[in-house]
Write a protein that holds these residues in place. Structure first.
Motif, PDB file in Angstrom:
ATOM      1  N   ILE A 293      28.999  58.847  93.348  1.00 13.70           N
ATOM      2  CA  ILE A 293      28.048  59.802  92.107  1.00 13.70           C
ATOM      3  C   ILE A 293      28.420  60.923  92.459  1.00 13.70           C
ATOM      4  CG2 ILE A 293      26.008  60.507  91.529  1.00 13.70           C
ATOM      5  CD1 ILE A 293      24.404  58.674  93.658  1.00 13.70           C
ATOM      6  N   LEU A 294      29.282  61.233  90.898  1.00 10.74           N
ATOM      7  CA  LEU A 294      30.014  62.755  90.493  1.00 10.74           C
ATOM      8  C   LEU A 294      28.548  63.192  89.808  1.00 10.74           C
ATOM      9  CD1 LEU A 294      32.323  64.036  89.680  1.00 10.74           C
ATOM     10  CD2 LEU A 294      32.543  63.066  87.386  1.00 10.74           C
ATOM     11  N   ALA A 295      28.148  64.531  90.436  1.00 11.04           N
ATOM     12  CA  ALA A 295      27.364  65.581  90.073  1.00 11.04           C
ATOM     13  C   ALA A 295      27.983  66.578  89.182  1.00 11.04           C
ATOM     14  CB  ALA A 295      26.948  65.769  90.979  1.00 11.04           C
ATOM     15  N   GLY A 296      28.319  65.802  87.754  1.00  9.07           N
ATOM     16  CA  GLY A 296      28.519  67.241  87.048  1.00  9.07           C
ATOM     17  C   GLY A 296      28.520  68.894  86.438  1.00  9.07           C
TER      18      GLY A 296
ATOM     19  N   GLY B 143      23.005  71.536  87.351  1.00 12.25           N
ATOM     20  CA  GLY B 143      23.804  70.765  87.317  1.00 12.25           C
ATOM     21  C   GLY B 143      23.454  69.461  88.313  1.00 12.25           C
ATOM     22  N   GLY B 144      23.855  68.544  88.136  1.00 13.40           N
ATOM     23  CA  GLY B 144      23.436  67.112  88.791  1.00 13.40           C
ATOM     24  C   GLY B 144      23.482  67.096  90.139  1.00 13.40           C
TER      25      GLY B 144
ATOM     26  N   SER C 270      20.777  59.742  83.828  1.00 12.50           N
ATOM     27  CA  SER C 270      19.930  61.266  83.887  1.00 12.50           C
ATOM     28  C   SER C 270      18.229  60.919  84.335  1.00 12.50           C
ATOM     29  CB  SER C 270      19.673  60.939  82.324  1.00 12.50           C
ATOM     30  OG  SER C 270      18.127  62.440  82.591  1.00 12.50           O
ATOM     31  N   ILE C 271      17.318  61.561  85.484  1.00 12.19           N
ATOM     32  CA  ILE C 271      16.167  62.163  85.714  1.00 12.19           C
ATOM     33  C   ILE C 271      15.534  62.121  85.014  1.00 12.19           C
ATOM     34  CG2 ILE C 271      17.732  61.910  87.659  1.00 12.19           C
ATOM     35  CD1 ILE C 271      16.511  64.206  88.103  1.00 12.19           C
ATOM     36  N   GLY C 272      15.246  62.259  83.802  1.00 12.65           N
ATOM     37  CA  GLY C 272      15.141  62.990  82.923  1.00 12.65           C
ATOM     38  C   GLY C 272      15.087  63.732  81.975  1.00 12.65           C
ATOM     39  N   ASP C 273      13.755  63.821  80.976  1.00 10.79           N
ATOM     40  CA  ASP C 273      14.610  64.529  79.575  1.00 10.79           C
ATOM     41  C   ASP C 273      14.352  66.403  79.742  1.00 10.79           C
ATOM     42  OD1 ASP C 273      15.194  62.414  78.487  1.00 10.79           O
ATOM     43  OD2 ASP C 273      13.238  61.844  77.222  1.00 10.79           O
TER      44      ASP C 273
ATOM     45  N   PRO D 234      22.407  64.889  81.467  1.00 10.44           N
ATOM     46  CA  PRO D 234      21.066  64.711  80.982  1.00 10.44           C
ATOM     47  C   PRO D 234      21.564  63.913  79.886  1.00 10.44           C
ATOM     48  CG  PRO D 234      21.694  66.895  81.037  1.00 10.44           C
ATOM     49  CD  PRO D 234      22.844  66.136  81.915  1.00 10.44           C
ATOM     50  N   ASP D 235      22.332  63.110  79.569  1.00 14.50           N
ATOM     51  CA  ASP D 235      22.483  62.333  78.120  1.00 14.50           C
ATOM     52  C   ASP D 235      23.013  60.867  78.926  1.00 14.50           C
ATOM     53  OD1 ASP D 235      25.057  62.642  79.005  1.00 14.50           O
ATOM     54  OD2 ASP D 235      26.156  63.765  77.045  1.00 14.50           O
ATOM     55  N   GLY D 236      22.693  60.599  79.853  1.00 13.59           N
ATOM     56  CA  GLY D 236      23.144  59.623  80.633  1.00 13.59           C
ATOM     57  C   GLY D 236      21.217  58.390  80.218  1.00 13.59           C
ATOM     58  N   GLN D 237      21.774  57.120  80.265  1.00 11.66           N
ATOM     59  CA  GLN D 237      19.997  56.111  80.682  1.00 11.66           C
ATOM     60  C   GLN D 237      19.260  57.104  81.608  1.00 11.66           C
ATOM     61  OE1 GLN D 237      21.334  52.788  82.117  1.00 11.66           O
ATOM     62  NE2 GLN D 237      23.339  52.754  80.557  1.00 11.66           N
ATOM     63  N   THR D 238      18.156  56.631  80.961  1.00  9.09           N
ATOM     64  CA  THR D 238      16.576  57.589  82.621  1.00  9.09           C
ATOM     65  C   THR D 238      17.544  56.578  83.254  1.00  9.09           C
ATOM     66  OG1 THR D 238      16.246  58.430  80.143  1.00  9.09           O
ATOM     67  CG2 THR D 238      14.527  58.844  82.291  1.00  9.09           C
ATOM     68  N   PHE D 239      16.920  57.599  84.450  1.00  9.88           N
ATOM     69  CA  PHE D 239      16.884  56.519  85.385  1.00  9.88           C
ATOM     70  C   PHE D 239      15.449  55.845  86.051  1.00  9.88           C
ATOM     71  CE2 PHE D 239      15.989  56.714  90.200  1.00  9.88           C
ATOM     72  CZ  PHE D 239      16.801  56.178  90.511  1.00  9.88           C
ATOM     73  N   ASN D 240      15.576  54.334  86.467  1.00 18.16           N
ATOM     74  CA  ASN D 240      14.086  53.967  86.448  1.00 18.16           C
ATOM     75  C   ASN D 240      14.440  53.794  87.987  1.00 18.16           C
ATOM     76  OD1 ASN D 240      15.324  51.831  85.296  1.00 18.16           O
ATOM     77  ND2 ASN D 240      14.627  52.316  83.603  1.00 18.16           N
TER      78      ASN D 240
END
Ligand code: 6GU
Length: 227
Positions: free
Chosen positions: A109-112, A139-140, A131-134, A88-94
């Motif tokens: 792709i590593l899912a946390g 889990g990832g 991240s896919i959003g706020d 969730p603290d990654g760049q917002t995927f677009n």
């Protein structure tokens, strides 16, 4: 293209890849998706993959050992363009990320899970954090499926109508215009005349106007987001 998904819960992420467009893309040989159960790399009799955080606090942290072992094994077999960590603290995927990732050959792709992974994994193994959003997911895995779907549908040959990804919302920073199908009148509601006119240029002009209007109304932020 090849996507390797590393997770403690492979059963949580398999099914989206077993139907519809994602399944057909794999059947056609346009993408290979492989799942790796981190627990197989866990330590001790219980195949442990997580432990208490140094310094205390709530939740467990994914240990670096199993993750490094799993990912380094993959990296010894082929070269990867990106090692992505879903967090969730990654760049917002677009759509920009999706477009650029659809051009590469191999990604991991590593899912946390739990409270996340040991920081040393992020510092020394990961090349991109998404991240896919706020909002927070448990889990990832679902986020990894979302990112994979957005990438795979862009691969040449995946969509039936080759032009249809080009007219998606976001592809030109505009939302997609309204669409209609038969019947031409439903419960007294008419399809706009221009769409039935057969006048291609006028239709394209109308669609562009509608896309602009919709974007101004719903997502004005997209209009000054330079690509
Ligand atoms: Cl990538 N992971 C989790 N756990 N929650 C999220 C997310 C990722 N993106 C948005 N929320």
């Amino acid at each position: 293209m090849r996507i390797d998904i590393v997770t403690v819960l492979p059963e949580l992420i398999r099914s989206p890849f077993e139907a519809s467009i994602l399944k057909r893309a794999q059947d056609k040989g346009l993408v290979e998706v492989h799942f790796h159960d981190l627990r197989e790399y866990g330590t001790g009799k219980h195949k442990q993959v997580d432990d208490y955080p140094f310094g205390g606090g709530a939740g467990m942290v994914m240990m670096p050992g199993p993750i490094f072992e799993c990912i380094e094994k993959l990296q010894s077999e082929r070269k990867y363009d990106e090692v992505i960590y879903m967090t969730p603290d990654g760049q917002t995927f677009n759509q920009r990320h999706a477009n650029s990732l659809s051009l590469v050959e191999n990604i991991i792709i590593l899912a946390g899970h739990y409270k996340g992974v040991d920081q040393r994994v992020r510092d020394h193994l990961i090349t991109l954090e998404l991240s896919i959003g706020d909002y927070v997911l448990s889990g990832g895995e679902l986020a990894a499926a979302v990112v994979s779907d957005a990438i795979i549908r862009l691969l040449p040959g995946v969509l039936n109508d080759e032009t249809s990804a080009l007219t998606d919302s976001f592809q030109d920073n505009l939302l997609a215009p309204p669409v209609y199908t038969r019947p031409a009148e439903f419960r007294g509601w008419e399809v706009p005349d221009v769409l039935k006119s057969g006048h291609f240029e006028k239709i394209e002009e109308w669609r562009h106007e509608q896309a602009m209007e919709r974007t101004k109304e719903r997502r004005p932020d997209l209009l000054n987001d330079k690509k």
